[in-house]
Design a protein around this motif. Structure first.
Motif, PDB file in Angstrom:
ATOM      1  N   ILE A 372       0.831  -1.209   0.000  1.00  0.00           N
ATOM      2  CA  ILE A 372       0.000   0.000   0.000  1.00  0.00           C
ATOM      3  C   ILE A 372       0.861   1.253   0.000  1.00  0.00           C
ATOM      4  O   ILE A 372       0.716   2.123  -0.863  1.00  0.00           O
ATOM      5  CB  ILE A 372      -0.950   0.007   1.216  1.00  0.00           C
ATOM      6  CG1 ILE A 372      -1.965  -1.134   1.102  1.00  0.00           C
ATOM      7  CG2 ILE A 372      -1.677   1.356   1.332  1.00  0.00           C
ATOM      8  CD1 ILE A 372      -2.868  -1.280   2.307  1.00  0.00           C
ATOM      9  N   HIS A 373       1.781   1.344   0.959  1.00  0.00           N
ATOM     10  CA  HIS A 373       2.574   2.576   1.056  1.00  0.00           C
ATOM     11  C   HIS A 373       3.851   2.303   1.846  1.00  0.00           C
ATOM     12  O   HIS A 373       3.862   1.526   2.795  1.00  0.00           O
ATOM     13  CB  HIS A 373       1.770   3.667   1.771  1.00  0.00           C
ATOM     14  CG  HIS A 373       2.526   4.953   1.945  1.00  0.00           C
ATOM     15  ND1 HIS A 373       2.640   5.892   0.947  1.00  0.00           N
ATOM     16  CD2 HIS A 373       3.230   5.445   3.006  1.00  0.00           C
ATOM     17  CE1 HIS A 373       3.361   6.910   1.379  1.00  0.00           C
ATOM     18  NE2 HIS A 373       3.738   6.661   2.626  1.00  0.00           N
ATOM     19  N   GLU A 374       4.930   2.981   1.434  1.00  0.00           N
ATOM     20  CA  GLU A 374       6.167   2.999   2.221  1.00  0.00           C
ATOM     21  C   GLU A 374       6.745   4.404   2.203  1.00  0.00           C
ATOM     22  O   GLU A 374       6.743   5.067   1.159  1.00  0.00           O
ATOM     23  CB  GLU A 374       7.204   2.011   1.678  1.00  0.00           C
ATOM     24  CG  GLU A 374       8.525   2.084   2.461  1.00  0.00           C
ATOM     25  CD  GLU A 374       9.537   1.023   2.081  1.00  0.00           C
ATOM     26  OE1 GLU A 374      10.703   1.160   2.514  1.00  0.00           O
ATOM     27  OE2 GLU A 374       9.192   0.067   1.371  1.00  0.00           O
ATOM     28  N   ASP A 375       7.232   4.836   3.341  1.00  0.00           N
ATOM     29  CA  ASP A 375       7.948   6.102   3.426  1.00  0.00           C
ATOM     30  C   ASP A 375       9.422   5.813   3.134  1.00  0.00           C
ATOM     31  O   ASP A 375      10.098   5.169   3.943  1.00  0.00           O
ATOM     32  CB  ASP A 375       7.793   6.694   4.831  1.00  0.00           C
ATOM     33  CG  ASP A 375       8.442   8.063   4.965  1.00  0.00           C
ATOM     34  OD1 ASP A 375       9.557   8.244   4.456  1.00  0.00           O
ATOM     35  OD2 ASP A 375       7.845   8.948   5.592  1.00  0.00           O
ATOM     36  N   PRO A 376       9.947   6.259   1.984  1.00  0.00           N
ATOM     37  CA  PRO A 376      11.330   5.906   1.622  1.00  0.00           C
ATOM     38  C   PRO A 376      12.380   6.525   2.519  1.00  0.00           C
ATOM     39  O   PRO A 376      13.514   6.052   2.559  1.00  0.00           O
ATOM     40  CB  PRO A 376      11.451   6.424   0.183  1.00  0.00           C
ATOM     41  CG  PRO A 376      10.422   7.499   0.070  1.00  0.00           C
ATOM     42  CD  PRO A 376       9.285   7.087   0.960  1.00  0.00           C
ATOM     43  N   LYS A 377      12.033   7.583   3.240  1.00  0.00           N
ATOM     44  CA  LYS A 377      13.013   8.217   4.122  1.00  0.00           C
ATOM     45  C   LYS A 377      13.112   7.495   5.461  1.00  0.00           C
ATOM     46  O   LYS A 377      14.187   7.326   6.012  1.00  0.00           O
ATOM     47  CB  LYS A 377      12.642   9.687   4.348  1.00  0.00           C
ATOM     48  CG  LYS A 377      12.783  10.566   3.103  1.00  0.00           C
ATOM     49  CD  LYS A 377      12.474  12.018   3.433  1.00  0.00           C
ATOM     50  CE  LYS A 377      12.651  12.902   2.197  1.00  0.00           C
ATOM     51  NZ  LYS A 377      12.330  14.326   2.497  1.00  0.00           N
ATOM     52  N   ARG A 378      11.967   7.075   5.985  1.00  0.00           N
ATOM     53  CA  ARG A 378      11.962   6.473   7.323  1.00  0.00           C
ATOM     54  C   ARG A 378      11.771   4.965   7.316  1.00  0.00           C
ATOM     55  O   ARG A 378      11.998   4.303   8.324  1.00  0.00           O
ATOM     56  CB  ARG A 378      10.889   7.141   8.182  1.00  0.00           C
ATOM     57  CG  ARG A 378      11.196   8.607   8.489  1.00  0.00           C
ATOM     58  CD  ARG A 378      10.101   9.257   9.315  1.00  0.00           C
ATOM     59  NE  ARG A 378       8.884   9.440   8.509  1.00  0.00           N
ATOM     60  CZ  ARG A 378       7.737   9.878   9.011  1.00  0.00           C
ATOM     61  NH1 ARG A 378       7.634  10.145  10.297  1.00  0.00           N
ATOM     62  NH2 ARG A 378       6.685  10.033   8.226  1.00  0.00           N
ATOM     63  N   GLY A 379      11.337   4.405   6.199  1.00  0.00           N
ATOM     64  CA  GLY A 379      11.312   2.957   6.060  1.00  0.00           C
ATOM     65  C   GLY A 379      10.085   2.240   6.575  1.00  0.00           C
ATOM     66  O   GLY A 379       9.994   1.015   6.473  1.00  0.00           O
ATOM     67  N   TRP A 380       9.099   2.979   7.145  1.00  0.00           N
ATOM     68  CA  TRP A 380       7.908   2.277   7.612  1.00  0.00           C
ATOM     69  C   TRP A 380       6.986   1.989   6.428  1.00  0.00           C
ATOM     70  O   TRP A 380       6.948   2.721   5.450  1.00  0.00           O
ATOM     71  CB  TRP A 380       7.184   3.058   8.704  1.00  0.00           C
ATOM     72  CG  TRP A 380       6.747   4.454   8.334  1.00  0.00           C
ATOM     73  CD1 TRP A 380       7.430   5.609   8.559  1.00  0.00           C
ATOM     74  CD2 TRP A 380       5.531   4.828   7.680  1.00  0.00           C
ATOM     75  NE1 TRP A 380       6.723   6.688   8.090  1.00  0.00           N
ATOM     76  CE2 TRP A 380       5.550   6.236   7.543  1.00  0.00           C
ATOM     77  CE3 TRP A 380       4.429   4.120   7.193  1.00  0.00           C
ATOM     78  CZ2 TRP A 380       4.511   6.948   6.950  1.00  0.00           C
ATOM     79  CZ3 TRP A 380       3.392   4.820   6.606  1.00  0.00           C
ATOM     80  CH2 TRP A 380       3.436   6.216   6.489  1.00  0.00           C
ATOM     81  N   LYS A 381       6.238   0.890   6.529  1.00  0.00           N
ATOM     82  CA  LYS A 381       5.452   0.413   5.402  1.00  0.00           C
ATOM     83  C   LYS A 381       4.116  -0.120   5.881  1.00  0.00           C
ATOM     84  O   LYS A 381       4.009  -0.696   6.970  1.00  0.00           O
ATOM     85  CB  LYS A 381       6.222  -0.698   4.672  1.00  0.00           C
ATOM     86  CG  LYS A 381       5.535  -1.242   3.421  1.00  0.00           C
ATOM     87  CD  LYS A 381       6.375  -2.317   2.752  1.00  0.00           C
ATOM     88  CE  LYS A 381       6.395  -3.583   3.531  1.00  0.00           C
ATOM     89  NZ  LYS A 381       6.966  -4.728   2.795  1.00  0.00           N
TER      90      LYS A 381
END
Length: 588
Positions: A372-381
């Motif tokens: 669905i989604h991942e934050d590429p800076k912080r790595g949470w998904k």
């Protein structure tokens, strides 16, 4: 001094000149028992005119609580995802931080010598030293051993000592300045329970503990060690500590194992007095406003991506904990999801931009449409949860065929990412780190390393295509749903690599037999593999085995225990090194 006389004498300490009827009300003893105790204590010179004498104070001294130890080192993994951000003992419940409330309760009882044993996110607790004057002790083995390791850290401080858990909410202050003898707190469970159930004998002595029972008192909350208990337990702990089978044991397991040697009684509390929270839903039942008030980036992330409210989030529980990440299940009104929280240091290991690119391509290809989604800076998904999923059996030919088909589909996708991965390069890196710790004097190592170098020259001469590879391609990273759909998950190590990387990883990590390797290779190509293709893929089994063998040697040199995988990696590396070189040297 017997328990009755201790109880009455201690009550007179707290309430000088109280009437015997008042003492009976305070202690729950009958008026006749108080009267008898009063006479005996007076005759022994401990009481005079319903007040303690100097001898009375001296008689109570052996029962005086010396200190308290609060255990706060654990991961609290069952309390995911909030425990990913901060230790459970630092959560604010009903307006108070759990460990702070407990420290205040101890101090209000006159117990000021307090030690907090920390481990996971230890720095979060350091402020307690200046705020409350507690002592901080660090348990560096919190991740590899259970809570007995925390008591080992403070074994010399054990005497007349309260042992507390940092994440308990004690409704009313249960602590006393003087205690009769060692006890374990307990509450009553009606009906069947999975808790640790207590059996008692004469004078409430605990004689046995069973995991699970029915209509029973069960272990819950704070514990008290008296000096006699501490002396024996310390000796047991020192003997048991170094045994491999002890590593995952609670200190309570050691107590139960040696229960005949350790004199401890039950102390019963009414329902609701001691509160432990094993899940977020349990905590919300106790404090309905907790979620709305919690300071949590994780819940903010979920709220923002899914467009739900925090109050919708429920049914939260941890999933498997990988080597690099932490994951938990949660549910909203719209469905079930997985939240992945990056582990400490993963920013140095993982290229998150590359992972996001790979995930998007995997979703497009239908290899993993849970994303669905991942934050590429912080790595949470955030991903969709696959209910009732199972993992494929790599030794089942039909299931391996499906895995190989997905592998080929990925390699032919034409996708491109920034990240690159090469077994030979990685192995050289591990070797250099290993050499920093001293020479590698393993018999046969230099000869095998030289042959790996020769093999790499052959591999490079093949000019095999580079493509997007998963690079962690084996059965544990697959899910099969109820409709027999396959998902390839966990794309952290995805990168541009020799196409044979995934086959090499799969063969080693699935522990395929020689026949299974050959059959899987034919399944990958959809035809009989050529001699050149066999050599090239055998070479990557060897390179994968060699790379992870060096990784395992490095881990062992650093004090970690790799176990049987050290040999498995070596064995695949050595066997397929010989096979691949034999084909290459014959000129194919």
């Amino acid at each position: 001094m017997n328990k009755r006389n201790f109880t009455v004498l201690y009550d007179y300490l707290k309430h000088p000149y109280a009437s015997q009827r008042e003492v009976a009300e305070h202690t729950g003893l009958s008026l006749g028992s108080v009267n008898a105790a009063n006479k005996e204590l007076t005759n022994e010179g401990f009481l005079a005119s319903d007040s303690l004498t100097d001898n009375g104070y001296e008689a109570l001294h052996p029962y005086k609580v010396e200190n308290a130890v609060i255990l706060a080192a654990g991961l609290s993994s069952r309390f995911a995802p909030i425990s990913y951000e901060k230790p459970k003992g630092l959560l604010k419940v009903r307006g108070e931080i759990l460990i702070e409330r407990q420290i205040r309760q101890l101090q209000d009882a006159g117990i000021t010598n307090i030690t907090v044993v920390v481990g996971y996110k230890k720095e979060y607790f350091f402020y307690l030293e200046s705020k409350f004057g507690v002592s901080i002790v660090v348990n560096n083995e919190y991740a590899s051993k259970n809570n007995h390791a925390s008591l080992m850290c403070v074994k010399e401080r054990l005497g007349n000592t309260y042992i507390c858990s940092s994440d308990d909410y004690l409704l009313n202050n249960p602590f006393e300045a003087y205690v009769w003898k060692a006890f374990y707190s307990a509450q009553y469970a009606e009906g069947t329970t999975k808790e640790w159930c207590i059996q008692t004998g004469a004078m409430d002595r605990i004689t046995n503990v069973t995991i699970g029972g029915s209509d029973a008192w069960y272990m819950l909350g704070h514990v008290y060690f008296d000096k006699a208990f501490s002396h024996v337990f310390r000796q047991i702990l020192e003997v048991e500590y170094g045994k491999p089978e002890t590593a995952d044991k609670l200190w309570e397991d050691l107590y139960i194992k040696h229960i005949k040697e350790l004199d401890m009684v039950i102390k019963k509390y009414p329902e609701g007095e001691i509160n432990e929270f094993d899940s977020l839903d349990e905590l919300r039942a106790f404090d309905p406003h907790f979620i709305e008030n919690v300071d949590s980036d994780i819940f903010d992330n979920i709220e923002q991506v899914l467009g739900c409210s925090k109050s919708e989030i429920h049914d939260v529980y941890p999933l498997k904990q990988g080597l690099t990440n932490l994951s938990c299940h949660f549910r909203t009104n719209d469905g079930e999801y997985v939240y992945r929280h990056p582990g400490v240091g993963t920013e140095l290991l993982i290229n998150r931009n590359g992972e996001v690119t790979a995930l998007k391509k995997a979703k497009e290809l239908g290899l993993d449409d849970t994303f669905i989604h991942e934050d590429p800076k912080r790595g949470w998904k955030i991903s969709k949860f696959v209910p009732n999923a199972k993992q494929p059996d790599p030794h089942d030919a039909a299931q391996m065929d499906r895995m190989m088909q997905m592998c080929r589909s990925l390699h032919e996708s034409g996708a491109d990412v920034e990240t690159k991965f090469d077994f030979y390069v990685e192995a050289k890196r591990y070797e250099s780190l290993l050499l920093e710790k001293g020479p590698i004097d393993i018999p046969g190592y230099k000869e095998m390393a030289a042959e790996i170098d020769e093999l790499e020259r052959f591999v490079q001469a093949d000019n095999a295509p580079k493509c997007l590879c998963h690079n962690d391609f084996f059965y544990l990273n697959f899910l099969i749903d109820e409709k027999d759909k396959y998902y390839l998950i966990d794309w952290e190590y995805a990168g541009m690599s020799d196409y044979a990387n995934d086959f090499g990883t799969c063969s080693v990590c699935c522990e395929l037999s020689e026949n299974e390797v050959d059959r899987a290779l034919d399944a990958y190509f959809g035809r009989k593999a050529t001699n050149n293709e066999v050599a090239h893929n055998y070479a990557h089994i060897a390179l994968a085995g060699w790379c992870w063998y060096l990784w395992a040697l490095l881990k062992e040199a650093e004090g970690d225990f790799v176990g049987e995988w050290l040999y498995i990696y070596f064995n695949y590396g050595a066997k397929y090194l010989k096979k691949a070189l034999e084909i290459y040297r014959k000129g194919m």
